[in-house]
Design an enzyme around this catalytic site. Structure first.
Site: not given
Ligand code: NAD
Ligand code: UDP
Length: 322
Positions: A145, A149, A174, A190, A205, A207, A272
């Site tokens: 991705y 991009k 986001n 989610n 993880g 958070g 991430d």
């Protein structure tokens, strides 16, 4: 003036809202989609409108169309979706961009690329400005991705420099809101789905990683502004600079939905990004834009929308959606 406008990925979350806005403005809109991560129901309400047309087509294949403007929104955007068939994801960004830029070149059309904050990878500069060149792992699971991009941006700039194509690049951070696919596996959908079902909310993880969430209405407004701006091609960051940890997001969703869900923890996916926040100085200066909808207000609207839908009406685009 009425334009003939092509919206690729026009049945998707953002694309369908762009189509709706352009149809309402009276333009002749062609929505093109292969329905990989969306459903026709997102644009079914537009099908009876005389200035709206829907084409099932995959942008990795050429198509001959006559248009004045192109919003190139087609690409799976959720990690679970774009990692499902990573080679197809790269083809969508690279071959798809070449095909759409070819139409723009032949027709003299203006073309906008939906790029992403993922071009910054796991950023070492915070907040991210457009001049930051990023920290992407080229061989990691997000690379299909991110690198796709990045190549798309290169193609847009080269068609602009070499062929004088009238290009625009927006780097979207986001974004969430009604009409997100409930099974896209992204964090907002989610968490809301889990909260409304009274299920545990899964933090990947611990958070503490951060994201900055922009409500869809703010985002659609700035994308259309960017397309209509004559003297600025970007790239420009578009998103909401209010930054939250993923744990804070979970707590807000629980509170706003009146849920009794508890938090649970799962392993953090590879690569991430640890933190992400756009510097939107350029968007403010060049487009006179800044987001107006706070996270609480946007989440309330999104939760209300999730309460109205029937999950059985949605086909999970990939087998592993959570
Ligand atoms: P989405 O998955 O809802 O929409 C993408 C649409 O593109 C879907 O309708 C899908 O079926 C279609 N599509 C995928 N591959 C295609 C192909 N090869 N040919 C034709 N259609 C194809 O996602 P979204 O959130 O609406 O994202 C729209 C665009 O914005 C994407 O390009 C994405 O990379 C970009 N973006 C979105 C976000 C976000 O937070 N929503 C952030 C950064 C960038
Ligand atoms: N995330 C999470 N639980 C989920 C889905 C996502 O904790 O059920 C985390 C994910 O690991 C990431 C953040 O939320 O740190 C945003 O994930 P998303 O897939 O929405 O978008 P990204 O910004 O990573 O592309």
């Amino acid at each position: 003036m009425i334009d003939r406008i092509l919206v690729t990925g026009g049945a998707g979350f953002l694309g369908s809202h762009i189509c709706e806005r352009l149809v309402d403005e009276g333009h002749d809109v062609i929505c093109l989609d292969n329905f990989f991560t969306s459903q026709k129901t997102n644009v079914a309400h537009l099908l009876g409108r005389p200035n709206f047309e829907l084409i099932r087509h995959d942008i990795t294949l050429p198509i001959h169309l006559e248009v004045d403007k192109i919003y190139n929104m087609a690409c799976p955007a959720a990690p679970g979706h774009y990692q499902y068939n990573p080679i197809k994801t790269i083809k969508t960004s690279v071959l798809g961009s070449i095909n759409m830029l070819g139409i723009a070149k032949r027709c003299g059309a203006r073309i906008l690329q939906a790029s992403t904050s993922e071009v910054y990878g796991d950023p070492e500069e915070h907040p991210q400005t457009e001049s930051y060149r990023g920290n992407v792992n080229p061989i990691g699971i997000r690379a299909c991705y991110d690198e796709g991009k990045r190549v798309a941006e290169t193609l847009f700039m080269d068609y602009h420099r070499s062929n004088n194509v009238d290009t625009r690049i927006v780097r979207i951070f986001n974004t969430y809101g009604p009409r997100m696919h409930p099974y896209d596996g992204r964090v907002v959908s989610n968490f809301i789905r889990q909260a409304l079902a009274g299920q545990d909310i899964t933090l990947f993880g611990d958070g503490t990683q951060t994201r900055s969430f922009c409500y869809r209405d703010d985002l659609v407004e700035v994308i259309i502004r960017m397309m209509n701006q004559d003297d600025f091609i970007g790239p420009v960051n578009i998103g909401n600079p209010d930054e939250f940890t993923i744990r804070e997001l979970a707590e807000k969703v629980i509170e706003l939905s009146g849920s009794s869900s508890k938090l649970t923890f799962a392993p953090l996916p590879d690569d991430d990004p640890t933190r992400r926040r756009p510097d939107i100085t350029l968007a403010k200066d060049k487009l006179g834009w800044e987001p107006g909808i706070k996270l609480d207000a946007g989440l309330k609207q999104t939760i209300d929308w999730f309460k109205t839908i029937n999950l059985d009406d949605y086909r999970p685009p990939t087998p592993n959606y959570s």
